[in-house]
Design a protein around this motif. Structure first.
Motif, PDB file in Angstrom:
ATOM      1  N   VAL A   1      -1.820 -39.318  43.055  1.00 51.05           N
ATOM      2  CA  VAL A   1      -1.132 -40.602  43.007  1.00 51.05           C
ATOM      3  C   VAL A   1      -2.189 -41.663  42.766  1.00 51.05           C
ATOM      4  O   VAL A   1      -3.168 -41.747  43.504  1.00 51.05           O
TER       5      VAL A   1
ATOM      6  N   LEU B   1      -3.209 -45.589  42.623  1.00 53.05           N
ATOM      7  CA  LEU B   1      -2.829 -46.924  43.056  1.00 53.05           C
ATOM      8  C   LEU B   1      -3.626 -47.889  42.190  1.00 53.05           C
ATOM      9  O   LEU B   1      -4.830 -48.026  42.355  1.00 53.05           O
ATOM     10  N   SER B   2      -2.921 -48.522  41.280  1.00 61.50           N
ATOM     11  CA  SER B   2      -3.592 -49.288  40.242  1.00 61.50           C
ATOM     12  C   SER B   2      -3.346 -50.785  40.413  1.00 61.50           C
ATOM     13  O   SER B   2      -2.228 -51.268  40.256  1.00 61.50           O
ATOM     14  N   CYS B   3      -4.394 -51.526  40.746  1.00 63.91           N
ATOM     15  CA  CYS B   3      -4.251 -52.961  40.999  1.00 63.91           C
ATOM     16  C   CYS B   3      -4.288 -53.763  39.703  1.00 63.91           C
ATOM     17  O   CYS B   3      -5.265 -53.714  38.965  1.00 63.91           O
ATOM     18  N   GLU B   4      -3.208 -54.487  39.463  1.00 61.71           N
ATOM     19  CA  GLU B   4      -3.116 -55.282  38.232  1.00 61.71           C
ATOM     20  C   GLU B   4      -4.034 -56.489  38.270  1.00 61.71           C
ATOM     21  O   GLU B   4      -4.356 -57.068  37.243  1.00 61.71           O
TER      22      GLU B   4
ATOM     23  N   SER C   1       1.138 -39.547  39.319  1.00 63.61           N
ATOM     24  CA  SER C   1       2.019 -40.674  39.613  1.00 63.61           C
ATOM     25  C   SER C   1       1.160 -41.927  39.686  1.00 63.61           C
ATOM     26  O   SER C   1       0.019 -41.855  40.109  1.00 63.61           O
ATOM     27  N   GLU C   2       1.731 -43.022  39.292  1.00 61.64           N
ATOM     28  CA  GLU C   2       0.978 -44.253  39.364  1.00 61.64           C
ATOM     29  C   GLU C   2       1.816 -45.358  39.975  1.00 61.64           C
ATOM     30  O   GLU C   2       2.954 -45.579  39.561  1.00 61.64           O
ATOM     31  N   LEU C   3       1.230 -46.003  40.976  1.00 58.24           N
ATOM     32  CA  LEU C   3       1.856 -47.195  41.530  1.00 58.24           C
ATOM     33  C   LEU C   3       1.093 -48.377  40.969  1.00 58.24           C
ATOM     34  O   LEU C   3      -0.131 -48.434  41.059  1.00 58.24           O
ATOM     35  N   ILE C   4       1.830 -49.304  40.391  1.00 56.38           N
ATOM     36  CA  ILE C   4       1.210 -50.466  39.774  1.00 56.38           C
ATOM     37  C   ILE C   4       1.538 -51.685  40.624  1.00 56.38           C
ATOM     38  O   ILE C   4       2.694 -51.882  41.001  1.00 56.38           O
ATOM     39  N   GLY C   5       0.553 -52.461  40.941  1.00 61.69           N
ATOM     40  CA  GLY C   5       0.809 -53.639  41.777  1.00 61.69           C
ATOM     41  C   GLY C   5      -0.481 -54.281  42.241  1.00 61.69           C
ATOM     42  O   GLY C   5      -1.394 -54.442  41.446  1.00 61.69           O
ATOM     43  N   ARG C   6      -0.525 -54.628  43.531  1.00 59.82           N
ATOM     44  CA  ARG C   6      -1.724 -55.273  44.050  1.00 59.82           C
ATOM     45  C   ARG C   6      -2.313 -54.513  45.226  1.00 59.82           C
ATOM     46  O   ARG C   6      -1.578 -54.104  46.122  1.00 59.82           O
ATOM     47  N   CYS C   7      -3.602 -54.379  45.198  1.00 63.22           N
ATOM     48  CA  CYS C   7      -4.274 -53.704  46.305  1.00 63.22           C
ATOM     49  C   CYS C   7      -4.339 -54.640  47.502  1.00 63.22           C
ATOM     50  O   CYS C   7      -4.058 -55.831  47.384  1.00 63.22           O
TER      51      CYS C   7
END
Ligand SMILES: [Mn+2]
Ligand SMILES: [Mn+2]
Ligand SMILES: [Zn+2]
Ligand SMILES: [Zn+2]
Lengths: 136, 136
Positions: free
Chosen positions: A87, A89-92, A125-131
């Motif tokens: 997974v 966790l990708s911070c935009e 899987s990738e969650l895109i959002g803010r860390c």
DNA sequence: AAGTAAATGCAAAAGTTTTGCATTCGTATG
DNA sequence: CATACGAATGCAAAACTTTTGCATTTACTT
């Protein structure tokens, strides 16, 4: 723990210096890396491997199932490990990408595949959002 | 069902012909599309929208949350719909990419995010392998 | 209807990935 | 250990993708 050379051997790959260097970087990294990342990472420690060669090495690694490349192309890759689910966790905001493992999610995805008549070899899987640090 | 123009309006976007065309293609597609896909799709029906413009439109759509782009860059995108989770089934053999929705998986990922202190705005999962027709 | 800011198309720049080819390197064999 | 062969590498260039600058057109406000 297996040596780098032994891993290459196990996968039927020739044991070359460039491959050892690339594989070592991948194994030590806590997050997925692009070809450019790997190239830059090696350059920084004066172990130059031509970028074209990095592309070709990663393609080979993928062919033999040593790594997997992610969605929509081949940008990210990380070592497969112990069937753990990947997974991201990708911070935009700041661009940081972290990797997570989750066994349960993995199983759930396998059920979805089965339902769809699909035969997965790997998944991401990738969650895109803010860390945490970029969440204002 | 909302009209294309109304959707643009709702999201605070100017109602231009190019945007209507791109949005319509996205809404009618059953699978994620790249900028090039969209451009080609429109060209085929003689509704030319400059590829550069497609890039800019998609960027705008993303800014306002109309679409999301997937992992490792911005290649694939699809309309967000009813909070359904986006699972891509990507065949390594024939290149076909199908999209799936799964509410439960969505919730599970949200739990992972919470645990990691991450604040997701969207998410995507990808299963990589062979589709039913390519499974020898 | 006119004015203004935003959107578009075109051309070019910048960036990424692939290809061709000459050279080097790894492994199997004797 | 020396040799022979195919595989891997580096370099230069081609191909492809994405971004940028700028002149023109379009959509929305007044
Ligand atoms: Mn998994
Ligand atoms: Mn979801
Ligand atoms: Zn961040
Ligand atoms: Zn297939």
């Amino acid at each position: 723990m297996k040596s780098i050379s032994a891993i290459l051997d196990t996968h039927g790959l020739r044991d070359t210096q460039s491959r050892r260097l690339v594989l070592k970087v991948l194994m030590q990294s806590k997050k997925p890396l692009s070809q450019k990342d790997i190239h830059a990472c090696l350059a920084k420690e004066d172990r130059v491997v031509n970028l074209v060669t990095v592309y070709r090495i990663l393609e080979k690694f993928r062919d033999v199932g040593l790594i997997h490349h992610s969605a929509g192309g081949v940008v990210f890759c990380s070592l497969e490990q112990a069937d753990g689910h990947h997974v991201l966790l990708s911070c935009e905001e700041c661009g940081v990408i972290e990797e997570y493992c989750d066994e349960e999610l993995c199983k759930h995805e396998d059920r979805i595949a089965k339902r769809a008549g699909f035969f997965p070899t790997s998944h991401v899987s990738e969650l895109i959002g803010r860390c945490a640090s970029c969440h204002f």
